[in-house]
Write an enzyme that holds these catalytic residues in place. Structure first.
Site, PDB file in Angstrom:
ATOM      1  N   TYR A  19       1.014  -1.213  -0.065  1.00  0.00           N
ATOM      2  CA  TYR A  19       0.139  -0.093  -0.151  1.00  0.00           C
ATOM      3  C   TYR A  19       0.734   1.213   0.039  1.00  0.00           C
ATOM      4  O   TYR A  19       0.752   2.216  -0.875  1.00  0.00           O
ATOM      5  CB  TYR A  19      -1.181  -0.031   1.206  1.00  0.00           C
TER       6      TYR A  19
HETATM    7  N1  LIG Z   1      -9.546   5.476   5.567  1.00  0.00           N
HETATM    8  C1  LIG Z   1      -8.425   6.053   5.864  1.00  0.00           C
HETATM    9  O1  LIG Z   1      -7.872   6.056   6.637  1.00  0.00           O
HETATM   10  C2  LIG Z   1      -7.579   6.285   4.598  1.00  0.00           C
HETATM   11  C3  LIG Z   1      -6.471   7.037   4.837  1.00  0.00           C
HETATM   12  C4  LIG Z   1      -5.520   7.536   3.665  1.00  0.00           C
HETATM   13  C5  LIG Z   1      -6.171   7.573   2.425  1.00  0.00           C
HETATM   14  N2  LIG Z   1      -7.199   6.726   2.298  1.00  0.00           N
HETATM   15  C6  LIG Z   1      -7.572   6.616   0.779  1.00  0.00           C
HETATM   16  O2  LIG Z   1      -8.774   6.887   0.463  1.00  0.00           O
HETATM   17  C7  LIG Z   1      -9.353   6.420  -0.463  1.00  0.00           C
HETATM   18  C8  LIG Z   1     -10.678   5.721  -0.397  1.00  0.00           C
HETATM   19  O3  LIG Z   1     -10.803   4.800   0.785  1.00  0.00           O
HETATM   20  P1  LIG Z   1     -11.648   4.804   2.000  1.00  0.00           P
HETATM   21  O4  LIG Z   1     -10.871   4.901   3.272  1.00  0.00           O
HETATM   22  O5  LIG Z   1     -12.744   5.471   1.664  1.00  0.00           O
HETATM   23  O6  LIG Z   1     -12.069   3.132   1.793  1.00  0.00           O
HETATM   24  P2  LIG Z   1     -13.288   2.271   1.171  1.00  0.00           P
HETATM   25  O7  LIG Z   1     -14.375   2.446   1.710  1.00  0.00           O
HETATM   26  O8  LIG Z   1     -12.787   0.863   1.091  1.00  0.00           O
HETATM   27  O9  LIG Z   1     -13.199   2.710  -0.441  1.00  0.00           O
HETATM   28  C9  LIG Z   1     -12.462   2.357  -1.240  1.00  0.00           C
HETATM   29  C10 LIG Z   1     -13.287   2.467  -2.808  1.00  0.00           C
HETATM   30  O10 LIG Z   1     -12.604   2.188  -3.655  1.00  0.00           O
HETATM   31  C11 LIG Z   1     -13.388   1.256  -4.626  1.00  0.00           C
HETATM   32  N3  LIG Z   1     -12.440   0.604  -5.449  1.00  0.00           N
HETATM   33  C12 LIG Z   1     -11.691  -0.673  -5.143  1.00  0.00           C
HETATM   34  N4  LIG Z   1     -11.154  -1.075  -6.164  1.00  0.00           N
HETATM   35  C13 LIG Z   1     -11.649  -0.355  -7.182  1.00  0.00           C
HETATM   36  C14 LIG Z   1     -11.563  -0.366  -8.656  1.00  0.00           C
HETATM   37  N5  LIG Z   1     -10.519  -1.411  -9.168  1.00  0.00           N
HETATM   38  N6  LIG Z   1     -12.332   0.627  -9.385  1.00  0.00           N
HETATM   39  C15 LIG Z   1     -12.976   1.318  -8.986  1.00  0.00           C
HETATM   40  N7  LIG Z   1     -13.146   1.475  -7.597  1.00  0.00           N
HETATM   41  C16 LIG Z   1     -12.593   0.540  -6.732  1.00  0.00           C
HETATM   42  C17 LIG Z   1     -14.226   0.296  -3.605  1.00  0.00           C
HETATM   43  O11 LIG Z   1     -15.062  -0.120  -4.195  1.00  0.00           O
HETATM   44  P3  LIG Z   1     -15.860  -1.641  -3.716  1.00  0.00           P
HETATM   45  O12 LIG Z   1     -16.717  -1.418  -2.539  1.00  0.00           O
HETATM   46  O13 LIG Z   1     -16.621  -2.232  -5.027  1.00  0.00           O
HETATM   47  O14 LIG Z   1     -14.690  -2.524  -3.352  1.00  0.00           O
HETATM   48  C18 LIG Z   1     -14.439   1.645  -2.581  1.00  0.00           C
HETATM   49  O15 LIG Z   1     -15.896   2.060  -2.901  1.00  0.00           O
HETATM   50  C19 LIG Z   1      -8.434   5.209  -0.986  1.00  0.00           C
HETATM   51  O16 LIG Z   1      -7.487   5.509  -1.943  1.00  0.00           O
HETATM   52  C20 LIG Z   1      -7.709   5.023   0.064  1.00  0.00           C
HETATM   53  O17 LIG Z   1      -6.077   4.576  -0.018  1.00  0.00           O
HETATM   54  C21 LIG Z   1      -7.934   6.295   3.119  1.00  0.00           C
END
Ligand SMILES: NC(=O)c1ccc[n+]([C@@H]2O[C@H](COP(=O)([O-])OP(=O)(O)OC[C@H]3O[C@@H](n4cnc5c(N)ncnc54)[C@H](OP(=O)(O)O)[C@@H]3O)[C@@H](O)[C@H]2O)c1
Length: 285
Positions: free
Chosen positions: A148
Site C-alpha cells: 500500500y
Molecule cells: N480510510 C483511511 O484511513 C484512508 C487514509 C488515507 C487514504 N485513504 C484513501 O482513501 C481512498 C478511499 O478509501 P476509503 O478509506 O474510503 O476506503 P473504502 O471505503 O474501502 O473505499 C474504497 C473504494 O474504492 C473502490 N474500489 C476498489 N477497487 C476499485 C477499482 N478497481 N475500481 C474502482 N473502484 C474501486 C471500492 O469499491 P468496492 O466497494 O466495490 O470494493 C470502495 O468504494 C483510498 O484511495 C484510500 O487509500 C484512506
C-alpha cells in the site's frame, strides 16, 4: 461558473471517503458522476438528483471508455476528477508475492493513470482540477503495509510529474494526504489479518501486532470521511488551492515526519514495533 454548472467525477464512490465526497459535493450544487462497482451502491447513489451513478472499475479499459462516452453524450463537460478509488494490500514485504504487489499497483497507480489519461481531454478545455487521494502512507512508509505504502509513494511521484507537465495548460493537480479516516477500509485490513495468510512468516508476530494496533487506532481515533469531503470541496472552489493537504488530527506529527532524518524516524518506528509487539504478547494475542 457556478457550482451548479460544474461536473465532477469521483472514483470509488460506493463507500467511505468517496461516498461522503459524492454526497457532500452534490449537496453543494455540483453535478457528480459517481463511479461504483456494485449494483447496490449504484442504486443508492441514484437517489440523489445531483448524482449520476456510473459503473466504473478503474482497472477496466472498457468501463473507463464507457464513462468517457457518457460524459460526452451528456455534454456537461468535466471540471474535476477525484481519483479516490483505492485498495489496501498488507503483509511482510519478504512474503508478499509479486502478484499481490501487482494487484495493489493495478488499482492505486495504473487505474489512476488509465482514467486520468482518458479524461484529460475533457478536463483541459474546462481548465479543471485533478484530485489525487494519496495518504499519510504516501510520505511515511509504515512497516508491514509495504504494498500500500509503495503504491501511494508512486502516486505522489506520478502526481508531481503530472502537475509539472500540465499546470502550464491550466489544469491543476492536487494531492490529499489523509491520516486515519473512519471508513470500511479498516474492516478490509482486519480481513487480511484474519486470513492469517502470513502466519508462517518470520515477521508474523510483529506484523500481526502492528496490524491490530493500526486497525484499532483507525477505528477509534480516525476522523469522519466528511473531513476529507470538505477538503475536496475547498480544492474544487478555491481560486488557488495548495498542492497538498494533510487531513488528520495530528498534522504536526506528520509534518515532522516529512522533515526528520530517515535514520531517526527508523529508530522511532522500530521502537514502536517492539513496544506494540511486547504489549500484544502480554495480552496473550
Ligand atoms: N480510510 C483511511 O484511513 C484512508 C487514509 C488515507 C487514504 N485513504 C484513501 O482513501 C481512498 C478511499 O478509501 P476509503 O478509506 O474510503 O476506503 P473504502 O471505503 O474501502 O473505499 C474504497 C473504494 O474504492 C473502490 N474500489 C476498489 N477497487 C476499485 C477499482 N478497481 N475500481 C474502482 N473502484 C474501486 C471500492 O469499491 P468496492 O466497494 O466495490 O470494493 C470502495 O468504494 C483510498 O484511495 C484510500 O487509500 C484512506
Amino acid at each position: 461558473m457556478s457550482n451548479t454548472a460544474k461536473s465532477i467525477l469521483i472514483t470509488g464512490a460506493g463507500s467511505g471517503i468517496g461516498r461522503a465526497t459524492a454526497d457532500y459535493i452534490a449537496s453543494q450544487g455540483f453535478h457528480v458522476y459517481a463511479g461504483a462497482r456494485n449494483a447496490g451502491d449504484l442504486q443508492d447513489l441514484s437517489k440523489n438528483k445531483n448524482i449520476t451513478p456510473v459503473e466504473l472499475d478503474v482497472t477496466s479499459t472498457k468501463d473507463v471508455s464507457e464513462v468517457k462516452k457518457i460524459i460526452e453524450q451528456k455534454q456537461t463537460g468535466l471540471f474535476g476528477l477525484i481519483n479516490n478509488a483505492g485498495i489496501i494490500k498488507a503483509g511482510p514485504l519478504m512474503d508478499v508475492s509479486i502478484e499481490e504487489l501487482r494487484a495493489q499497483f493495478e488499482v492505486n497507480v495504473f487505474g489512476v493513470h488509465q482514467i486520468t489519461q482518458a479524461l484529460f481531454p475533457l478536463l483541459l478545455p474546462a481548465k479543471g482540477r485533478i484530485v489525487m487521494m494519496s495518504s499519510d502512507s504516501g510520505f511515511f512508509a509504515t512497516p508491514f503495509v509495504g504494498p500500500y505504502c509503495s503504491s501511494k509513494f508512486a502516486l505522489e511521484g506520478y502526481s508531481d510529474s503530472l502537475r509539472r507537465e500540465i499546470t502550464p495548460y491550466g489544469v491543476k493537480v492536487i494531492l490529499i494526504e489523509p491520516g486515519r479516516i473512519q471508513t470500511p477500509i479498516w474492516d478490509k485490513g482486519e480481513q487480511i489479518l484474519k486470513n492469517e495468510k502470513y502466519s508462517q512468516s518470520l515477521f508474523w508476530k510483529e506484523a500481526k501486532a502492528m496490524g491490530e494496533y493500526a486497525i484499532q487506532k483507525g477505528r477509534t481515533s480516525g476522523l469522519p470521511p466528511l473531513a476529507v469531503a470538505k477538503t475536496v470541496y475547498h480544492i474544487l472552489t478555491a481560486a488557488d488551492p495548495k498542492l497538498r493537504y494533510i487531513v488528520a488530527e495530528n498534522k504536526l506529527e506528520y509534518q515532522l515526519m516529512k522533515i526528520l532524518p530517515a535514520s531517526y524516524v527508523d529508530k522511532i518506528v522500530i521502537k514502536k514495533i517492539q513496544e506494540v509487539t511486547r504489549l500484544a504478547a502480554r495480552k496473550g494475542r
